[in-house]
Design an enzyme around this catalytic site. Structure first.
Site, PDB file in Angstrom:
ATOM      1  CD  GLU A 142      -3.133  -0.691   2.127  1.00 52.36           C
ATOM      2  OE1 GLU A 142      -3.055   0.312   2.866  1.00 52.36           O
ATOM      3  OE2 GLU A 142      -4.029  -1.530   2.208  1.00 52.36           O
ATOM      4  CB  CYS A 171       2.638   7.182   3.494  1.00 49.11           C
ATOM      5  SG  CYS A 171       3.257   5.927   4.623  1.00 49.11           S
ATOM      6  CB  CYS A 178       7.199  -5.510   9.235  1.00 49.86           C
ATOM      7  SG  CYS A 178       8.532  -4.659  10.117  1.00 49.86           S
ATOM      8  CB  CYS A 182       5.792  -2.772  16.622  1.00 49.28           C
ATOM      9  SG  CYS A 182       7.416  -2.193  16.080  1.00 49.28           S
ATOM     10  CB  CYS A 185       2.455  -2.776  14.102  1.00 48.57           C
ATOM     11  SG  CYS A 185       2.657  -2.780  12.320  1.00 48.57           S
ATOM     12  CD  GLU A 230      13.222  -0.393  10.454  1.00 47.33           C
ATOM     13  OE1 GLU A 230      13.779   0.410   9.690  1.00 47.33           O
ATOM     14  OE2 GLU A 230      12.715  -0.075  11.533  1.00 47.33           O
ATOM     15  CG  LEU A 285      10.575   7.174  22.092  1.00 46.56           C
ATOM     16  CD1 LEU A 285      11.912   6.501  22.346  1.00 46.56           C
ATOM     17  CD2 LEU A 285      10.588   8.624  22.610  1.00 46.56           C
ATOM     18  CG  ASN A 362      -7.294   4.282  14.459  1.00 47.06           C
ATOM     19  OD1 ASN A 362      -7.984   4.842  15.289  1.00 47.06           O
ATOM     20  ND2 ASN A 362      -7.536   4.327  13.175  1.00 47.06           N
ATOM     21  CB  CYS A 405       7.757   3.465  11.451  1.00 41.54           C
ATOM     22  SG  CYS A 405       8.300   1.857  11.960  1.00 41.54           S
TER      23      CYS A 405
HETATM   24  S1  SF4 Z   1       5.441  -0.523  13.328  1.00 39.68           S
HETATM   25 FE1  SF4 Z   1       6.836  -0.490  11.531  1.00 39.68          FE
HETATM   26  S2  SF4 Z   1       8.688  -1.557  12.284  1.00 39.68           S
HETATM   27 FE2  SF4 Z   1       7.050  -2.040  13.760  1.00 39.68          FE
HETATM   28  S3  SF4 Z   1       6.208  -4.013  13.019  1.00 39.68           S
HETATM   29 FE3  SF4 Z   1       4.958  -2.367  12.125  1.00 39.68          FE
HETATM   30  S4  SF4 Z   1       5.892  -1.990  10.104  1.00 39.68           S
HETATM   31 FE4  SF4 Z   1       7.391  -3.117  11.324  1.00 39.68          FE
END
Ligand code: SF4
Length: 414
Positions: A142, A171, A178, A182, A185, A230, A285, A362, A405
């Site tokens: 995307e 973006c 990834c 995180c 995410c 990333e 962060l 979100n 990110c």
């Molecule tokens: S926030 Fe960014 S670095 Fe972290 S898992 Fe999602 S895509 Fe990867």
């Protein structure tokens, strides 16, 4: 704002209504078999069936292609202009090349091969989210177009009050899936499927520029590498894409920002890049201290905050440039007043010229965090400002485009 269930990709064509929250950082993609294969010129060129893609090759590599055909070097410049300045998608339309040369290129298996927008999701406010199909790929990633931006660029010295009516942020993604994992995410749930090539990264940008007939150099355009993946774990292709966009397409690196979860070796490499092709740097962060950060971003156990900040200190900043700390506020986890005080101390102690971009989290399916109240978010921002740390709130675009990110990412194909 709650997000609906994952959306299936319709059979084809554009969607005239918003099907899912277009989030810059969101991404996507069901990965089927990947038939791509690098050609000899470099890792950015792919064979798609029997066709080789010119898009993704820089002027030097295009010169090699021309040389192999017995053509003068200036033909490569014409070709680069056609690909990256005129955004021509089909070889027969490259009218600056003689017809017999176009025919020869095609006979030898070359095509333009720019990534294509396969599907569009449009928000009422003009935000668009795209599924982009890469070079010879069966999967999609995307990219997001945010007219008028999302205020994430505020305070970075790039504001142009004379042209507020022509600015936008694009973006783009650097990987399919990834590996960083995180906890907040959705993309993390996909795991890493594959790296995008330089042409596939740059191609998202060019496809969106072409769609909106952006006047490069005139319109105020910000570019953020904050989509799926990333970037610093696909460093070579990411930076090759940046060089294509700067050197060949004429975009300004001062209007580009790359966000990293804190991959220290990547930051150290980034610090060595010449300023004329280096985007600005954002650090995702998302927590006030190592204990909380290791919970929400397990990568912190490998590279804790101090190591990341140390590496960032090695990046030589341009005049007025600041480091951005992206901070996703997770209700009850990272949004308390004491957290704001810790973040302010952390930023001040870093000694870096920095600002903080706040992003209210979100919710996404299967992720057990809470969205903070607007009042809590604003109180956090005011606490940072009161402590002398510039802080901005990314405003939602479409239905919550927060771009960073550290954002939710969303699978739209089942
Ligand atoms: S926030 Fe960014 S670095 Fe972290 S898992 Fe999602 S895509 Fe990867």
């Amino acid at each position: 704002m709650p997000i609906g269930p994952p959306q299936r990709k319709p059979a084809g064509g554009e969607s005239s209504t918003l099907r899912a929250d277009p989030k810059c950082s969101i991404l996507t993609a069901a990965v089927a078999s990947d038939s791509t294969q690098a050609v000899h010129l470099d890792s950015t060129a792919f064979i798609n069936g029997s066709r080789k893609s010119l898009f993704g090759l820089d002027a030097g590599l295009l010169a090699e292609v021309m040389k192999e055909m017995g053509q003068p070097a200036w033909r490569a410049r014409q070709l680069a202009d056609a690909l990256y300045r005129q955004w021509i998608e089909e070889l027969p339309l490259v009218s600056t090349l003689p017809l017999n040369l176009r025919d020869r290129l095609a006979d030898e298996g070359w095509q333009v091969g720019r990534p294509k927008i396969a599907q569009v999701f449009r928000s009422a406010d003009g935000t668009e989210r795209y599924l982009v199909q890469g070079q010879g790929a069966t999967d999609t990633v995307e990219a997001v177009w945010m007219p008028e931006g999302d205020d994430g660029e505020a305070g970075d010295g790039s504001e142009d009050e004379n042209r507020p009516w022509r600015r936008a942020t694009i973006c783009v993604s650097s990987q399919v899936g990834c590996a960083v994992n995180c906890r907040f995410c959705l993309t993390a749930k996909l795991g890493l499927q594959r790296n995008l090539s330089a042409g596939e990264i740059a191609g998202q940008v060019i496809a969106v520029l072409a769609r909106h007939a952006v006047e490069v150099g005139r319109d105020r355009l910000n570019l953020v590498f904050m989509g799926m993946g990333e970037p610093f774990l696909n460093y070579d292709n990411f930076m090759a894409a940046v060089r294509l966009l700067v050197n060949e397409a004429g975009l300004s690196p001062r209007r580009m920002t790359v966000s990293t979860s804190g991959i220290v070796p990547g930051i150290e490499r980034f610090a060595q890049e010449p300023p004329e092709v280096r985007p600005k740097l954002a650090i995702s962060l998302n927590a006030p201290n190592n204990a909380v950060r290791s919970d929400v971003m397990p990568i912190n156990r490998k590279w804790p905050i101090e190591a990341v900040v140390d590496a960032v200190r090695g990046v030589k900043l341009r005049p007025r440039e600041r480091i951005t700390f992206e901070y996703v506020l997770l209700g009850g986890v990272t949004d308390r007043p004491e957290h704001a005080a810790e973040v302010a101390r952390l930023v001040r102690r870093s000694g870096l010229p920095a600002k903080v971009n706040l992003i209210a989290w979100n919710p996404g399916p299967g992720i057990g965090y809470a969205t903070p109240e607007p009042g809590t978010v604003e109180a956090f921002r005011q606490a940072l400002i009161a402590a002398g740390v510039p802080a901005y709130l990314r405003k939602p675009r479409g239905r919550d485009i927060y771009a960073a990110c550290g954002q939710l990412k969303r699978t739209v194909e089942g």
